[in-house]
Design a protein around this motif. Sequence first.
Motif, short mmCIF file in Angstrom:
data_model
loop_
_atom_site.label_atom_id
_atom_site.label_comp_id
_atom_site.label_asym_id
_atom_site.label_seq_id
_atom_site.Cartn_x
_atom_site.Cartn_y
_atom_site.Cartn_z
N THR A 357 0.84 -1.20 0.00
CA THR A 357 0.00 0.00 0.00
C THR A 357 0.87 1.25 0.00
O THR A 357 2.06 1.20 0.35
N SER A 358 0.25 2.37 -0.39
CA SER A 358 0.95 3.65 -0.39
C SER A 358 -0.06 4.79 -0.28
O SER A 358 -1.22 4.64 -0.67
N ASP A 359 0.41 5.92 0.28
CA ASP A 359 -0.43 7.12 0.34
C ASP A 359 -0.37 7.93 -0.95
O ASP A 359 -1.06 8.94 -1.09
N GLU A 365 -3.13 -0.74 -4.99
CA GLU A 365 -2.87 -1.68 -3.90
C GLU A 365 -2.60 -3.07 -4.47
O GLU A 365 -3.22 -3.48 -5.45
#
Length: 431
Positions: A357-359, A365
Motif C-alpha cells: 500500500t501507499s499514500d 494496492e
Amino acid sequence: MNKLIFILTFLILQSCATKNSKQTVIKPRILISTDIGGTDPDDNQSMIHFLMYSDLFETEGLVSSPSYGFGTKQNILDMIALYEKDLPKLIKHSAEFPLPDSLRAVTKQGRKGAAPYKGFDSSTEGSDWIVTCAKKESNRPLWVLVWGGLDDLAQALHDAPEIQNAIKVYWIGGPNKKWSTNSYAYIAEKFPKLWFIEANATYRGFFSDSNVQDSLKGDKYYENYISGGGYLGKDFKNYYKGDIKMGDTPSLLYVMNGDPNNPLADNWGGRFEKFSHSPRFVYERNTTLADTVSVYSIVEYQLDGPKISIPLDSTCFTMTVHAGVGEQKWPGFYLGDGKFAIRYAPKKSETLTYKITSDIPGFPEHKGQLVVNNLWPGKPLPSDYKLGANWYTDSTDPQLFDNEWQGAKTVLKWRSHVLMDWAKRWTWLKE
C-alpha cells in the motif's frame, strides 16, 4: 669450565628463543560489525563471549551497525565498561587481554537503519573505519565478522572498492538478511570476487540442545557455569534470562579454531561449501500460492505506478507481510519514471501473505501470497546473482541439517567443546 659455559649459553639461547616464539604468535585481525542494542539481545551475549576471549585477537574495530532497532556504539561501550571491571581477574591468566581504552578507541558508530534500494548511501564513522583498517599494511587479511546487517560493509566497499582484496567476511545471515536485503544485493552483484561466508542457518547449531548433555543445555548453562562470574556474568543474566543463544558467536569461533582460510574443513564456527549463484526471484506481478521461492533468497517486486516528483530511492510505499500469527512492515522505493521496487528475504520455510500500500494518489494496492521452500540455494535462475570462486554457504548435505536448519550440525558437533572451554574462563572471574 668451557663445557659449563657452553651449557649456560645454550640454555640462555633456548630461553630467548622461547620468549621470541611467544612474542611472534600471530593473532587474527578482526573487526566486528554488530547490531547490539537492537531487537535481539543475543549480540550482548556474544559480546561478553568476545571480551572474555579478546586476548586471542588483534581487534581493529567494533562497529555499531543497527540496520533495524535502536542500537548505538554506546551499547558496545557499556559492555567494555563491564569488561574493565573484570579485567584485573582476567589478566592474571593472560597478559594479552587488550586495555579497555584500546577497545574504546576502535569502537565506531555505523549506519542507523537499512540502506536504500541502491544498497549504499553516505559514509559513516563505522564504514570509514572499515576502510581504514582494511587499508593497513599487513600480510594478514582483515576478518570482518558481521553480526547484523551488511550496510556499513556495503558502504565501505562502495567508497573503497580496492579493499575487497584485503578482507575476508563471515556474515551471520538468515534473519539479518531480511534487514539488509539492499546492501546484500549490492555486494553480491558488484563484488562477486569478495571472499565471503554466508551463514544463513549453520550458526543455529550453537543454540540447539539436540544431543547435548543436560548441564550444557541453554537453560542450564548459566547456573552451572556462569553464575557468580564477575560483572560480565551478572550482566549475562539480563539477556534471555541467561539462556544461551549467542547466534553471532560462531563467526568468532571460526577464527578461533581450525584453519579459517579453508571453509570446507571442520571448524568450531562451521563447515561450508562453495556456491556460485545466490537466488534472486523477480516479479512484475502479484504472486500466488503457485509461486515458490528459496529460503534466504532475494525476492524482488518491481511495480508500475504514477510518475511522481520525489527524489529517486525515496521510501514511498509499504509491504506488510503476514507469516503465522505475526506481521512485519517493509519499505519500498521509488526508482523514477513511475517505477517502484522492494526486496524481501524469507528466513524460513513457510507460506506468506502480503499487501502493498501507499499514500501516493493513484498507487494501486497489491495483494498476494508466496510459498517459501527449504532449498538453499536451489536450482540456478537467469536472474540470480552470479558469484565468484570464494563465496561459501551452509552445507547442503541432508545429514548435516539440525531439524530444518541447514548445515547446523557442523557447529552443533563442537558446541560442548566450546562451552566447556568457556566454562574454564568463567572460573577465572570467580576467583
